[in-house]
Write a protein that holds these residues in place. Sequence first.
Motif, short mmCIF file in Angstrom:
data_model
loop_
_atom_site.label_atom_id
_atom_site.label_comp_id
_atom_site.label_asym_id
_atom_site.label_seq_id
_atom_site.Cartn_x
_atom_site.Cartn_y
_atom_site.Cartn_z
N ILE A 159 -21.84 -20.84 -134.21
CA ILE A 159 -20.79 -19.92 -134.66
C ILE A 159 -19.91 -20.69 -135.65
O ILE A 159 -19.32 -21.72 -135.29
N VAL A 160 -19.86 -20.22 -136.88
CA VAL A 160 -19.25 -21.04 -137.94
C VAL A 160 -18.15 -20.29 -138.70
O VAL A 160 -18.10 -19.06 -138.69
N PRO A 161 -17.27 -21.03 -139.38
CA PRO A 161 -16.13 -20.43 -140.07
C PRO A 161 -16.44 -20.12 -141.54
O PRO A 161 -17.57 -20.25 -141.99
N LEU A 163 -27.73 -18.18 -135.83
CA LEU A 163 -26.54 -18.49 -136.63
C LEU A 163 -25.66 -17.26 -136.71
O LEU A 163 -26.11 -16.17 -137.07
N LYS A 164 -24.37 -17.44 -136.37
CA LYS A 164 -23.40 -16.34 -136.48
C LYS A 164 -22.34 -16.79 -137.50
O LYS A 164 -21.45 -17.58 -137.18
N PRO A 165 -22.47 -16.28 -138.75
CA PRO A 165 -21.46 -16.67 -139.75
C PRO A 165 -20.15 -15.94 -139.52
O PRO A 165 -20.10 -14.95 -138.78
N SER A 166 -19.10 -16.42 -140.16
CA SER A 166 -17.83 -15.69 -140.12
C SER A 166 -18.00 -14.34 -140.80
O SER A 166 -18.73 -14.22 -141.79
N GLU A 167 -17.30 -13.34 -140.30
CA GLU A 167 -17.36 -12.00 -140.91
C GLU A 167 -16.78 -12.02 -142.33
O GLU A 167 -16.98 -11.10 -143.10
N LYS A 168 -16.06 -13.11 -142.66
CA LYS A 168 -15.48 -13.19 -144.01
C LYS A 168 -16.43 -13.85 -145.00
O LYS A 168 -16.10 -13.94 -146.18
N GLY A 221 -14.40 -23.87 -135.93
CA GLY A 221 -13.41 -22.82 -136.17
C GLY A 221 -12.08 -23.21 -135.55
O GLY A 221 -11.81 -24.40 -135.36
N SER A 222 -11.28 -22.22 -135.22
CA SER A 222 -9.92 -22.50 -134.76
C SER A 222 -9.92 -23.03 -133.33
O SER A 222 -10.83 -22.75 -132.54
N THR A 223 -8.87 -23.75 -133.01
CA THR A 223 -8.70 -24.28 -131.65
C THR A 223 -8.59 -23.13 -130.65
O THR A 223 -9.10 -23.21 -129.53
N GLU A 262 -15.80 -27.93 -132.96
CA GLU A 262 -15.09 -28.65 -134.04
C GLU A 262 -13.95 -27.73 -134.43
O GLU A 262 -14.18 -26.66 -134.99
N ALA A 263 -12.73 -28.11 -134.12
CA ALA A 263 -11.62 -27.16 -134.27
C ALA A 263 -10.60 -27.64 -135.31
O ALA A 263 -10.96 -28.31 -136.27
N GLY A 264 -9.35 -27.29 -135.10
CA GLY A 264 -8.34 -27.46 -136.15
C GLY A 264 -7.85 -28.89 -136.32
O GLY A 264 -8.22 -29.80 -135.59
N VAL A 302 -9.21 -26.59 -145.34
CA VAL A 302 -10.07 -27.69 -144.89
C VAL A 302 -9.49 -28.21 -143.58
O VAL A 302 -8.29 -28.48 -143.50
N CYS A 303 -10.35 -28.34 -142.56
CA CYS A 303 -9.86 -28.80 -141.25
C CYS A 303 -9.24 -30.19 -141.34
O CYS A 303 -8.27 -30.48 -140.65
N VAL A 304 -9.80 -31.05 -142.21
CA VAL A 304 -9.24 -32.41 -142.33
C VAL A 304 -8.30 -32.54 -143.53
O VAL A 304 -8.05 -33.65 -144.00
N GLU A 328 1.86 -26.95 -136.74
CA GLU A 328 0.85 -25.90 -136.69
C GLU A 328 -0.06 -25.98 -137.91
O GLU A 328 0.38 -26.33 -139.01
N GLU A 329 -1.31 -25.60 -137.71
CA GLU A 329 -2.26 -25.63 -138.81
C GLU A 329 -2.02 -24.42 -139.72
O GLU A 329 -2.11 -23.27 -139.27
N ILE A 330 -1.71 -24.69 -140.99
CA ILE A 330 -1.44 -23.59 -141.93
C ILE A 330 -2.73 -23.15 -142.60
O ILE A 330 -2.96 -21.99 -142.88
P1 NAD Z 1 -12.05 -18.70 -136.33
O1 NAD Z 1 -11.93 -19.50 -135.09
O2 NAD Z 1 -11.20 -17.50 -136.49
O3 NAD Z 1 -13.56 -18.17 -136.51
C1 NAD Z 1 -14.65 -19.06 -136.49
C2 NAD Z 1 -15.88 -18.30 -136.05
O4 NAD Z 1 -15.70 -17.84 -134.72
C3 NAD Z 1 -16.21 -17.05 -136.88
O5 NAD Z 1 -17.60 -16.93 -137.02
C4 NAD Z 1 -15.67 -15.93 -136.01
O6 NAD Z 1 -16.31 -14.71 -136.23
C5 NAD Z 1 -15.96 -16.45 -134.63
N1 NAD Z 1 -15.12 -15.89 -133.57
C6 NAD Z 1 -13.85 -15.43 -133.67
N2 NAD Z 1 -13.42 -14.96 -132.48
C7 NAD Z 1 -14.44 -15.14 -131.60
C8 NAD Z 1 -14.62 -14.87 -130.21
N3 NAD Z 1 -13.66 -14.30 -129.48
N4 NAD Z 1 -15.79 -15.20 -129.64
C9 NAD Z 1 -16.77 -15.79 -130.36
N5 NAD Z 1 -16.68 -16.05 -131.68
C10 NAD Z 1 -15.51 -15.73 -132.29
O7 NAD Z 1 -11.86 -19.74 -137.52
P2 NAD Z 1 -11.86 -19.43 -139.08
O8 NAD Z 1 -10.58 -18.75 -139.42
O9 NAD Z 1 -13.15 -18.82 -139.47
O10 NAD Z 1 -11.85 -20.92 -139.69
C11 NAD Z 1 -10.73 -21.70 -139.82
C12 NAD Z 1 -10.60 -22.69 -138.68
O11 NAD Z 1 -11.77 -23.52 -138.64
C13 NAD Z 1 -9.45 -23.65 -138.85
O12 NAD Z 1 -8.76 -23.78 -137.64
C14 NAD Z 1 -10.13 -24.97 -139.21
O13 NAD Z 1 -9.40 -26.12 -138.89
C15 NAD Z 1 -11.38 -24.87 -138.44
N6 NAD Z 1 -12.39 -25.79 -139.00
C16 NAD Z 1 -12.70 -26.92 -138.29
C17 NAD Z 1 -13.62 -27.83 -138.80
C18 NAD Z 1 -13.99 -29.08 -138.05
O14 NAD Z 1 -15.04 -29.65 -138.34
N7 NAD Z 1 -13.19 -29.54 -137.09
C19 NAD Z 1 -14.24 -27.57 -140.02
C20 NAD Z 1 -13.89 -26.40 -140.71
C21 NAD Z 1 -12.97 -25.51 -140.18
#
Ligand code: NAD
Length: 492
Positions: free
Chosen positions: A162-164, A188-193, A242-244, A265-267, A299-301, A395-397
């Motif tokens: 599941i990726v962002p 693979l489940k991409p972000s809806e965006k 994705g997000s924390t 891998e989160a925020g 960018v997460c970093v 907070e992560e902006i």
């Molecule tokens: P997000 O957490 O909103 O979404 C990420 C993915 O999770 C998307 O595919 C989304 O559809 C899915 N998702 C959302 N809600 C879900 C749920 N309830 N159950 C299962 N899947 C769900 O994150 P985002 O806005 O797409 O990306 C930005 C975030 O990603 C930031 O917090 C950033 O720091 C983080 N990020 C981290 C790294 C890293 O390697 N640590 C790298 C890039 C981005």
Amino acid sequence: MKSQMEWIELQNQTKLETRAFINGEYCQALDNATFETVNPATGKKLADIARCKQQDVDIAVSHARQAFQAGDWQNQSPASRKAILQRFADLITSHHDTLALLESLDTGKPIAHAYSTDIPGAAASLRWYAEALDKVYGEVAPTEKDVHAFISHQPIGVVAAIVPWNFPLWLACWKLGPALAAGNSVILKPSEKSSLTAIYLGQLANEAGFPAGVFQVITGLGHEAGEALARHYDVNCITFTGSTKVAGQLMVNSGETNLKRVWAEAGGKNANIVFANYSNLDQAAAEAAGGCFYNQGEVCVAATRLLVEESIKDEFIDKVVTAAQRFAPKDPLDPSCCMGTLIDNEHKQKVLDYVTLAQEEGATVICGGDVKGDAAFVAPVILDNVSNEMRVAQEEIFGPVLCVISFKDEEDAIRIANDSQYGLGAAVWTSDLSQAHRVAKQLEAGSVWVNNYNEGDMTVPFGGFKMSGNGRDKSLHAFDKFTETKTTWIRL
Ligand code: NAD
């Protein structure tokens, strides 16, 4: 690289595939539902994408399981899996232009960056794991003489990635590489965006020669398709970026169902520490700007907390302001663009609200902010007089906002840097070698850079301490996430 006109021409010629990819075929969601994906540089709809839900996920998981059980992929010889994975990487390279264009249209990122970094990075990730897959060995334990115990690593089964949206294809390939190389079936489940490049991979996977069901793409919304994967009893592992907040939800989902492995891998809210003794402050300033504003700050970093020694703060801020000028927002399809649009207008508003909040909390805006119009542009923002307790520092902006915080001495710098719930990356600029070692050792971060910001390579692990996640992407360490460790005892 193509000119702006040539990219527009390619866009006009490109027919977008918008369906999910299940069991080797493109298909609509079972109920024919769709959702819109928008080009943030124009505000106009790009396409309607298949909106998969629980019933579609069930089908994809059952095909993934069948392919796994049948051994269609895991039992192929390593040489054969390697050749297919390498072909997959080569196909990404031969579709380089189209993939770069789709990534830029879908996310608003500069075409130059998608072309020079995202797409080559995605291909390189797959290639690296293809090359590695027949170089990973098991172990023999030092047992008593009448027994023999060996430790082997077996594929874990069905993996959901599941990726962002910030580096859609590149980050997906950090996960696809080791998960496929290890012999798993991967959904693979991409972000809806940002679904377009993930969808495009389907046809390339067929052409590369993956058996049906080994690589699939489920498009859809997080709380529908994503959650259905996270709660599925027949998914063995979730690998997530994705997000924390969502990382935590995935862990709850796993805990409430089958204890599937959850790798997150989160925020981040990363500290970039500049000491007055550093010999090349112009270089440090250029990388402070690049570290924060590259990819629109999404960018997460990203180097979002700039910690500067008090005595040089004003001089250093002037240098960063100058360096930030190269990130003036432009049309992402203009090859000279270094700063495109944010992912959408909703996110733009969130970023601008943080700038307002910063001012309410006592920070000063030195430059940047809103760029009026339909496109989701924000010019690089530099905030002075930030203290680490402010929400903008905690907070992560996830946008182009740099918080400048001054410190008194080394101890103060380390204390401020570590005063964060996150622990993804951190950097230190110093001309004192002992100080570099002392500080690097004490920083609570998965990656620490000395006199650079954000060096990276497939050969090194990437991930975070604390609420920035668990596990590591990249390098041979990533195999640990996608394999089960088995001990076999033989009595002699
Ligand atoms: P997000 O957490 O909103 O979404 C990420 C993915 O999770 C998307 O595919 C989304 O559809 C899915 N998702 C959302 N809600 C879900 C749920 N309830 N159950 C299962 N899947 C769900 O994150 P985002 O806005 O797409 O990306 C930005 C975030 O990603 C930031 O917090 C950033 O720091 C983080 N990020 C981290 C790294 C890293 O390697 N640590 C790298 C890039 C981005």
